[in-house]
Design a protein around this motif. Sequence first.
Motif, short mmCIF file in Angstrom:
data_model
loop_
_atom_site.label_atom_id
_atom_site.label_comp_id
_atom_site.label_asym_id
_atom_site.label_seq_id
_atom_site.Cartn_x
_atom_site.Cartn_y
_atom_site.Cartn_z
N ILE A 106 81.88 -1.28 44.53
CA ILE A 106 82.91 -1.76 45.43
C ILE A 106 84.25 -1.75 44.70
O ILE A 106 84.32 -1.97 43.49
CB ILE A 106 82.61 -3.16 46.00
N LYS A 107 85.30 -1.44 45.44
CA LYS A 107 86.65 -1.36 44.88
C LYS A 107 87.45 -2.56 45.38
O LYS A 107 87.57 -2.76 46.59
CB LYS A 107 87.33 -0.06 45.29
N LEU A 161 93.78 -0.83 51.31
CA LEU A 161 92.73 -1.20 52.26
C LEU A 161 92.77 -0.29 53.48
O LEU A 161 91.73 0.19 53.94
CB LEU A 161 92.89 -2.66 52.70
N GLY A 202 91.46 3.21 52.60
CA GLY A 202 90.11 3.30 52.05
C GLY A 202 90.06 3.39 50.54
O GLY A 202 88.98 3.55 49.96
N GLU A 203 91.21 3.29 49.88
CA GLU A 203 91.23 3.32 48.41
C GLU A 203 90.66 2.03 47.83
O GLU A 203 90.27 2.00 46.66
CB GLU A 203 92.66 3.49 47.91
N ALA A 204 90.64 0.96 48.60
CA ALA A 204 90.05 -0.31 48.19
C ALA A 204 89.20 -0.83 49.34
O ALA A 204 89.50 -0.59 50.51
CB ALA A 204 91.13 -1.32 47.83
N ASP A 205 88.14 -1.53 48.97
CA ASP A 205 87.26 -2.13 49.97
C ASP A 205 87.67 -3.57 50.29
O ASP A 205 87.48 -4.03 51.42
CB ASP A 205 85.81 -2.14 49.46
N TYR A 206 88.19 -4.26 49.27
CA TYR A 206 88.54 -5.67 49.41
C TYR A 206 89.83 -5.95 48.65
O TYR A 206 90.21 -5.19 47.77
CB TYR A 206 87.43 -6.57 48.84
N ILE A 226 87.86 -9.07 54.70
CA ILE A 226 88.02 -8.17 53.56
C ILE A 226 89.16 -8.60 52.63
O ILE A 226 89.33 -8.05 51.55
CB ILE A 226 88.23 -6.71 53.99
N LYS A 236 76.08 -5.89 50.54
CA LYS A 236 76.50 -4.49 50.77
C LYS A 236 75.61 -3.82 51.77
O LYS A 236 74.46 -4.04 51.87
CB LYS A 236 76.47 -3.68 49.47
#
Length: 120
Positions: free
Chosen positions: A2-3, A40, A43-47, A96, A120
């Motif tokens: 996860i990112k 976010l 999509g470069e980070a999940d949270y 998120i 997840k």
Amino acid sequence: MIKIAVGGLNKNEMERAIKAAGGDKVQVIVTNDMAGAKMLKSGEADYYFGACNSGGGAAISILIGMIGFSKCVTIAKNGQQPKKEEIEKHVKAGKIVFGMAIEAIDIGAPMLVDILLNNK
């Protein structure tokens, strides 16, 4: 993996707490609130984890405006400790963006990472 984008106050402390809890299962991106919101959305980070003195103001206010209130939550306000059951409820509800008071980083960030990895 996860990112997690990290912004707000005490970013380096937050980064250390996340990495200690998640090891090679997490990637931490130290940034700011504006860039974190864009990450976010793309999509470069999940949270996104943010910290400030109150836990809800500067920690996540920009993200509330850019991502939407329904995706954001404060997990620990100033003077409070995070509660695992509450965090689990928010994660399952699709939150998120997570804000916390700087005094809660050492407990809140690892707890949140653990919950995210287990959901997840």
